[in-house]
Design an enzyme around this catalytic site. Sequence first.
Site, PDB file in Angstrom:
ATOM      1  N   ARG A  25       0.835  -1.203   0.000  1.00 14.70           N
ATOM      2  CA  ARG A  25       0.000   0.000   0.000  1.00 14.70           C
ATOM      3  C   ARG A  25       0.869   1.253   0.000  1.00 14.70           C
ATOM      4  NH1 ARG A  25       1.289   2.117   4.184  1.00 14.70           N
ATOM      5  NH2 ARG A  25       0.204   3.982   3.473  1.00 14.70           N
ATOM      6  N   GLY A  26       0.202   2.408  -0.238  1.00 16.91           N
ATOM      7  CA  GLY A  26       0.932   3.660  -0.394  1.00 16.91           C
ATOM      8  C   GLY A  26       1.338   3.787  -1.858  1.00 16.91           C
ATOM      9  N   ALA A  27       1.125   4.996  -2.398  1.00 17.60           N
ATOM     10  CA  ALA A  27       1.227   5.165  -3.852  1.00 17.60           C
ATOM     11  C   ALA A  27       2.596   4.800  -4.421  1.00 17.60           C
ATOM     12  CB  ALA A  27       0.876   6.614  -4.196  1.00 17.60           C
ATOM     13  N   ALA A  28       3.672   5.204  -3.764  1.00 16.17           N
ATOM     14  CA  ALA A  28       5.006   4.922  -4.308  1.00 16.17           C
ATOM     15  C   ALA A  28       5.312   3.429  -4.237  1.00 16.17           C
ATOM     16  CB  ALA A  28       6.067   5.716  -3.543  1.00 16.17           C
ATOM     17  N   ARG A  68      -6.633  -1.052  -7.584  1.00 18.10           N
ATOM     18  CA  ARG A  68      -7.101   0.109  -6.819  1.00 18.10           C
ATOM     19  C   ARG A  68      -7.122   1.299  -7.764  1.00 18.10           C
ATOM     20  NH1 ARG A  68      -4.261   1.154  -1.193  1.00 18.10           N
ATOM     21  NH2 ARG A  68      -6.261   2.149  -0.743  1.00 18.10           N
ATOM     22  N   CYS A 133      -1.889   9.631   7.797  1.00 16.50           N
ATOM     23  CA  CYS A 133      -1.647   8.380   7.078  1.00 16.50           C
ATOM     24  C   CYS A 133      -0.165   8.011   7.133  1.00 16.50           C
ATOM     25  CB  CYS A 133      -2.164   8.488   5.640  1.00 16.50           C
ATOM     26  SG  CYS A 133      -2.348   6.871   4.826  1.00 16.50           S
ATOM     27  N   ASP A 202      -1.820  10.623  -3.323  1.00 19.44           N
ATOM     28  CA  ASP A 202      -2.044   9.491  -4.240  1.00 19.44           C
ATOM     29  C   ASP A 202      -2.155   9.973  -5.668  1.00 19.44           C
ATOM     30  OD1 ASP A 202      -3.116   8.564  -1.463  1.00 19.44           O
ATOM     31  OD2 ASP A 202      -2.637   6.779  -2.644  1.00 19.44           O
ATOM     32  N   ASN A 212      -5.647  12.475  -1.449  1.00 19.03           N
ATOM     33  CA  ASN A 212      -4.864  11.731  -0.455  1.00 19.03           C
ATOM     34  C   ASN A 212      -5.842  11.059   0.508  1.00 19.03           C
ATOM     35  OD1 ASN A 212      -2.214  11.023   0.643  1.00 19.03           O
ATOM     36  ND2 ASN A 212      -2.758  12.308   2.381  1.00 19.03           N
ATOM     37  N   LYS A 213      -5.287  10.335   1.462  1.00 22.31           N
ATOM     38  CA  LYS A 213      -6.083   9.555   2.411  1.00 22.31           C
ATOM     39  C   LYS A 213      -7.248  10.360   2.992  1.00 22.31           C
ATOM     40  CE  LYS A 213      -5.717   6.119   3.258  1.00 22.31           C
ATOM     41  NZ  LYS A 213      -6.551   5.077   2.598  1.00 22.31           N
ATOM     42  N   LYS A 238       3.011  11.112  -9.089  1.00 23.81           N
ATOM     43  CA  LYS A 238       1.689  11.339  -8.490  1.00 23.81           C
ATOM     44  C   LYS A 238       0.869  12.341  -9.303  1.00 23.81           C
ATOM     45  CE  LYS A 238       3.438   9.040  -4.940  1.00 23.81           C
ATOM     46  NZ  LYS A 238       3.700   9.615  -3.635  1.00 23.81           N
TER      47      LYS A 238
END
EC number: 5.3.1.29
Length: 359
Positions: A25-28, A68, A133, A202, A212-213, A238
């Site tokens: 998880r997490g965009a990067a 996702r 987050c 994100d 973002n979150k 991003k």
Amino acid sequence: MADRGTDVDPAVATTADEIAAMEIRGAATIADAAAEALAAQARASTAERPEAFRRELRDAAKTLYETRPTAVSLPNALRYVFRGMDGETVADLRAATVARAERFQHELAHAQSELGAVGANRLRDGDVVMTHCHSTDALACIEAALEDGKELEAIVRETRPRKQGHITARQLREWDVPVTLVVDNASRRYLNRADHVLIGADSIAADGSVINKIGTSGLAVTARERGVPVMVAAQTIKLHPDTMTGHTVEIEMRDEREVLSEAERHEIVGDADDAGDARGTDNDGDAGDAEDGADARGDENENGRDDGLTVENPAFDVTPPRYVDAIVTEHGQFPPESIVTLMRELFGETTSEPWNPSR
Ligand SMILES: O=C(COP(=O)(O)O)[C@H](O)[C@H](O)COP(=O)(O)O
């Protein structure tokens, strides 16, 4: 889950499952894993002809893409690898794909440390940073500031419902940063002590909106009211190129049970939920379809229950650019309103599906 091509490698399927389940998880991190999975597909391919190889890679990319919807780093990673997939033979294509994926991963890590150095310049010795987050880009700024010898403190928001704030707190404690962990609702009270709000992203839209979150937008509005600057740490993967042509960013809706367990639901509505079983299933026992959706507009909520209780669980939200002070990238920091210039430079005007790169 979309139909996976028969030749999709098990390593790709595993990565896709782990992204969907948020084990990755997490965009990067998602982007890194997607590039790695494409390389695995290329290495494992038994295709004899270039067209078959390309088809396999496309199926693998689609499998990853459909996990996702919100973090644009995922399609941007796929797009990057496909742009370098050149060659007349399977051997050439395989070598080009693996090399391109490795280059992507290398550049990703490099961009994050470049961005960290830029972000660190905004942090002064003794500053208190409020986080939301868990963002590796945001943490890169803190890490670089610590390496510069600055002392920082952090107020870490728990980040309901998945509590990614705990991952941030763990990392900061490993770096010996004093951490105050607060529930999301407590942040206005603690903003009095904060010098910065520091978050990741994100996706960033062409108008400078930051996706973002969930909870980020409320935090940013409150920070503005309290005069605390909001800094977004986001590598250029991003940036969401489709938003230049008017597309909007899809906000992922997740399982209601992340918010409310079956037992908690039962405590609220008692036995009234006999009409449907667990999340995502309707009275047909399937995952719901268009026709079921029409039925649901009657007495039942979207999970096919008629207990009058609907739980919504959006994973992300949109922060308008006026609440963001700076977007920190590996190319320097930008006011959100000017990010479109960078987006145009890096991605051009036209976009397409990641496996059909236009340039
Ligand atoms: O919103 C999240 C993660 O959401 P989730 O936990 O639902 O994936 C992070 O702030 C961004 O992805 C940036 O992370 P990074 O800077 O590491 O790319």
